[in-house]
Scaffold this active site. Structure first.
Site, short mmCIF file in Angstrom:
data_model
loop_
_atom_site.label_atom_id
_atom_site.label_comp_id
_atom_site.label_asym_id
_atom_site.label_seq_id
_atom_site.Cartn_x
_atom_site.Cartn_y
_atom_site.Cartn_z
N PRO A 348 0.78 -1.40 -0.03
CA PRO A 348 -0.30 0.06 -0.16
C PRO A 348 1.15 1.28 0.17
CG PRO A 348 0.08 -0.43 2.28
CD PRO A 348 0.97 -1.74 1.47
N ASP A 522 6.07 2.74 2.02
CA ASP A 522 4.95 1.41 2.64
C ASP A 522 3.84 1.92 4.03
OD1 ASP A 522 4.19 -0.65 3.25
OD2 ASP A 522 5.57 -1.94 2.75
N HIS A 523 2.33 2.00 3.66
CA HIS A 523 1.90 2.88 4.91
C HIS A 523 1.74 1.71 5.70
CE1 HIS A 523 -0.83 5.51 6.48
NE2 HIS A 523 -1.18 6.03 5.31
N ARG A 524 1.86 0.57 5.36
CA ARG A 524 2.57 -0.21 6.52
C ARG A 524 2.95 0.01 8.09
NH1 ARG A 524 2.61 -5.77 3.07
NH2 ARG A 524 4.70 -4.73 2.50
N VAL A 525 3.54 0.50 7.00
CA VAL A 525 4.86 0.75 7.94
C VAL A 525 5.30 2.67 8.27
CG1 VAL A 525 8.05 0.54 8.42
CG2 VAL A 525 6.80 -0.95 6.95
#
Ligand code: CAO
Length: 550
Positions: A348, A522-525
């Protein structure tokens, strides 16, 4: 000439074994004793040889079929020659030595007396094999051993077989080590505890080997014949079948996981594939760090979208609209294409755009190059960017991390990859330990690595291990773009061409040299605020490079 049925011989105690390889096809001329198929149980791999010479007319088995004694393997138009040791009256088959061993290591009946105290486990009858090497040990002192549990794997140059325990109990002592040569009757282990044993126990009871008479007579007769043709699959020196070098239990393990063993690199003795190797391979595939050949074949650079449940890729006959020329894409483009596709779909990703004022930095760069003209090392903006990024990565360590399941792996090294445009496609050489290097050294290494990339001479080591990547199109043009993250990294900086722009200084517009930055993360991180801060900090450093020292 007569059609002869070639059947599976007496394979000892094995009831149903799976066909894992077909070694001949219809039309092949086979010799007597030539191996026809490989079958495998969970304890041994073995080849079934032909008892007759001739031409294969029909195959009666296929991969995965379960066969047992008497199953017809194939039909041969016999030329008259038969296996030397197989009398004409014996079915046109020969048993292999591995099943003999397996048959001979059959554990005592469940009704055997129960013993307690030290019990010796010996190497059982392993057929005609002498001085076979211990290549794998599955247990260690203190382990609770079940009856029939495999203790070690032994290997001759013709077959590999696991030696099961003939008793249950706690392993007190293992009497062999890797590399030892063993023979029938050698002491293998001493167990202690409650033990079902076939022998009356007196003190240190010895669990006797099953009597030789327990081995089917036919198998004993034919074992010698077949020894010459059994399981070269496990012979690392002469793997004529090209089968991977692994013990039966590792093969079974790999099969259960669907791991293509031939693609696994063996790290055991003589390159043998161990269970750890299979596990590491599986982990790497799951983490996306590697692909099986089948996956790679299914996922061309363009991808077909089927795996995502998408409608098929449009198939257009371009020639209908004008002249065309079709050219296969190069290897690097195919590989990078598949990786880019995965990264674009799986991550993402969000991109933040910003500008950095590099007016003074560019003036410094130009003057440095003038001073260093004779050194032959040209400093470009990218070298400063690498150094500036290291400072920003140190301040915001999550940008220098990688996702591992639910955990983040923070790296305490700063290896910076830079995208290089080459005639073969995009490559990403890596400047290692950029934090420890000065601008001149980075510039010099970058020049060398970029040249190697263009010449197709980069080594794998020079393209791996990056913690963050910069993709600079500054020498070419453009304003902003959205680079794709180079997984397993979590961010990438895209840089475009700097231009003079009017910037408001609080009183008036002044011309400043502005460098467009595009940070994909990375929007997860990482979240948006952190990304904006990273870009702002990067801009401050590029605006006043003395900040790197702070
Ligand atoms: N703004 C303005 N000018 C810039 C600049 C910038 N951001 N970056 C570089 N330049 C100038 C250089 O100063 C140089 O000018 P002079 O020849 O007048 O000195 C010129 O552009 C060429 O620079 P370069 O490209 O040779 O050197 P570099 O260090 O900037 O880049 C390399 C090296 C290997 C990264 C580059 O050659 C390259 O391959 N870039 C393409 C990367 C790419 O394809 N990215 C896209 C990936 S996503 O598909």
């Amino acid at each position: 000439m007569a059609l002869v049925e070639v059947k599976v011989p007496d394979i000892g105690d094995f009831d149903e074994v799976a066909v894992i390889e077909l070694l001949v096809k219809v039309g092949d001329t086979v010799k007597a004793e030539q191996s026809l198929i490989t079958v495998e149980s969970d304890k041994a791999s073995m080849e079934i040889p032909s008892s007759t010479a001739g031409v294969v007319k029909e195959l009666r088995v296929k991969l995965g079929d379960k066969v047992k004694q008497g199953s017809v393997v194939l039909m041969v138009e016999a030329s008259g020659e038969v296996a030397a040791a197989a009398p004409a009256s014996v079915p046109a088959v020969a048993a292999v030595s591995a099943p003999v061993a397996a048959a001979s290591v059959a554990v005592p009946a469940a009704s055997a007396p129960v013993a307690s105290g030290p019990v010796e486990v010996h190497i059982p009858d392993i057929g005609d094999f002498k001085d076979v090497a211990v290549i794998e040990i599955f247990v260690k002192p203190g382990d609770a051993i079940k009856m029939e549990q495999s203790l070690i794997t032994v290997e001759s140059d013709k077959a590999a077989m696991e030696i099961p325990s003939s008793a249950a109990g706690v392993l007190k002592e293992l009497k062999v080590k890797i590399g030892d040569k063993v023979n029938i009757g050698d002491l293998l282990a001493i167990l202690e505890g409650s033990v079902a044993a076939a022998a009356p126990v007196a003190g240190a009871a010895s669990v006797p080997l099953p009597a030789p008479t327990a081995v089917p007579a036919a198998a004993v007769v034919t074992a010698t014949v077949v020894a010459a043709t059994t399981a070269p699959a496990h012979n690392p020196g002469a793997s004529t079948l090209g089968l991977p070098h692994a013990s039966p239990s590792v093969r079974k393990f790999a099969r259960e996981l669907g791991v293509p063993l031939e693609e696994v690199k063996g790290n055991g003795p003589k390159g043998r594939i161990t269970q750890d190797d299979v596990q590491s391979f599986t982990k790497a595939v799951m983490a996306g760090a590697t692909q099986t050949k089948a996956q790679a074949a299914k996922a061309p650079a363009g991808g077909d979208g089927a795996a995502l449940g998408l409608i098929p890729w449009p198939k257009v006959d371009f020639a209908k609209f004008g002249p065309i020329e079709r050219k296969e894409m190069g290897r690097i483009k195919k590989i990078s294409g598949a990786n880019l596709l995965r990264n674009a779909i799986m991550i993402p990703a969000v991109t933040n755009h910003d500008d950095a004022d590099i007016t003074e930095l560019e003036a410094f760069r130009v003057s440095t190059n003038k001073e260093n003209e004779k050194s032959g090392v040209k400093v470009t903006m990218l070298a400063f960017l690498i150094k500036a990024c290291v400072a920003a990565l140190k301040k915001y360590p999550e940008f220098n991390s990688s996702l591992d399941g639910d955990a983040l792996v923070y790296k305490n090294y700063w290896h910076i990859g830079f995208a290089a445009d080459t005639p073969n496609g995009l490559m990403v050489p890596v400047i290692r330990d950029a934090d420890k290097k000065g601008i001149l050294q980075i510039s010099q290494e970058m020049g060398e690595l970029a040249k190697k990339a263009r010449d197709g001479k980069l080594s794998p080591a020079e393209m791996t291990g990056a913690t963050f990547t910069i993709s600079s199109l500054g020498g070419i043009g453009g304003k902003y773009f959205t680079p794709i993250i180079n997984a397993p990294e979590v961010a990438i900086l895209g840089v475009c061409k700097s231009t003079h722009e009017p910037v408001w200084d609080g009183k008036q517009f002044v011309p400043r040299l502005m460098l467009p930055l595009s940070l994909t993360w990375d929007h997860r991180v990482i979240d948006g605020a952190a990304a904006a801060r990273f870009n702002a900090y990067l801009g401050q450093i590029l605006g006043d490079f003395r900040r790197v020292l702070l």
